[in-house]
Motif scaffolding. Sequence first.
Motif, PDB file in Angstrom:
ATOM      1  N   ARG A 104       0.835  -1.202   0.000  1.00 40.62           N
ATOM      2  CA  ARG A 104       0.000   0.000   0.000  1.00 40.62           C
ATOM      3  C   ARG A 104       0.870   1.252   0.000  1.00 40.62           C
ATOM      4  N   LYS A 147       2.642   2.363  -3.270  1.00 43.08           N
ATOM      5  CA  LYS A 147       1.828   3.102  -4.245  1.00 43.08           C
ATOM      6  C   LYS A 147       1.963   4.607  -4.073  1.00 43.08           C
ATOM      7  N   PHE A 148       2.355   5.052  -2.885  1.00 51.19           N
ATOM      8  CA  PHE A 148       2.518   6.481  -2.632  1.00 51.19           C
ATOM      9  C   PHE A 148       3.671   7.076  -3.443  1.00 51.19           C
ATOM     10  N   ASP A 194       2.010   7.698  -6.840  1.00 51.71           N
ATOM     11  CA  ASP A 194       0.851   8.587  -6.778  1.00 51.71           C
ATOM     12  C   ASP A 194       0.760   9.220  -5.389  1.00 51.71           C
ATOM     13  N   GLN A 248      -0.841  11.583  -4.327  1.00 56.25           N
ATOM     14  CA  GLN A 248      -2.208  11.957  -3.949  1.00 56.25           C
ATOM     15  C   GLN A 248      -2.866  10.859  -3.110  1.00 56.25           C
ATOM     16  N   LYS A 249      -2.480   9.600  -3.350  1.00 61.63           N
ATOM     17  CA  LYS A 249      -3.019   8.501  -2.540  1.00 61.63           C
ATOM     18  C   LYS A 249      -2.625   8.668  -1.077  1.00 61.63           C
ATOM     19  N   ASP A 253      -4.820  11.440   0.319  1.00 60.52           N
ATOM     20  CA  ASP A 253      -6.186  10.948   0.514  1.00 60.52           C
ATOM     21  C   ASP A 253      -6.280  10.057   1.748  1.00 60.52           C
ATOM     22  N   THR A 254      -5.283   9.212   1.943  1.00 60.20           N
ATOM     23  CA  THR A 254      -5.262   8.329   3.105  1.00 60.20           C
ATOM     24  C   THR A 254      -5.112   9.141   4.382  1.00 60.20           C
ATOM     25  N   SER A 269      -8.389  10.928   5.225  1.00 65.23           N
ATOM     26  CA  SER A 269      -9.590  10.088   5.289  1.00 65.23           C
ATOM     27  C   SER A 269     -10.134  10.001   6.718  1.00 65.23           C
ATOM     28  N   HIS A 276      -7.837   3.602   7.623  1.00 68.01           N
ATOM     29  CA  HIS A 276      -6.872   4.521   7.000  1.00 68.01           C
ATOM     30  C   HIS A 276      -6.080   5.256   8.082  1.00 68.01           C
TER      31      HIS A 276
END
Length: 104
Positions: free
Chosen positions: A63, A66-67, A70, A72-73, A76-77, A80, A85
């Motif tokens: 997980r 992926k940062f 991106d 933005q992920k 967002d996490t 959240s 999260h």
Amino acid sequence: MKTIKIGVILATIATGYVTPLPATAGAIERACLASGRSGASRPLCGCIQQVADATLSGSEQRRAAKFFKDPQKAQDTRQSDNRSHETFWKRYKAFGNSAAAYCG
């Protein structure tokens, strides 16, 4: 158990001995190397992976990887309201602080 692993990492720093990286790179190391950032190097990314191995589960590492691609992920996490999260973000933040102290 995680406390023991952090202790091993800190002891490794104190002795100056770093174990060789395994032949296969983990998710964090691969993402770090593929990030295109100017400071990304095999030794640095490998070091960050070692901290990830000591502080994050395999699914958390995937997980977090992926940062790199991106950011933005990550945002967002972090923002959240989802409880899972929030729990992950606290662990990820602790990982980041440990990686900075160990690899920086």
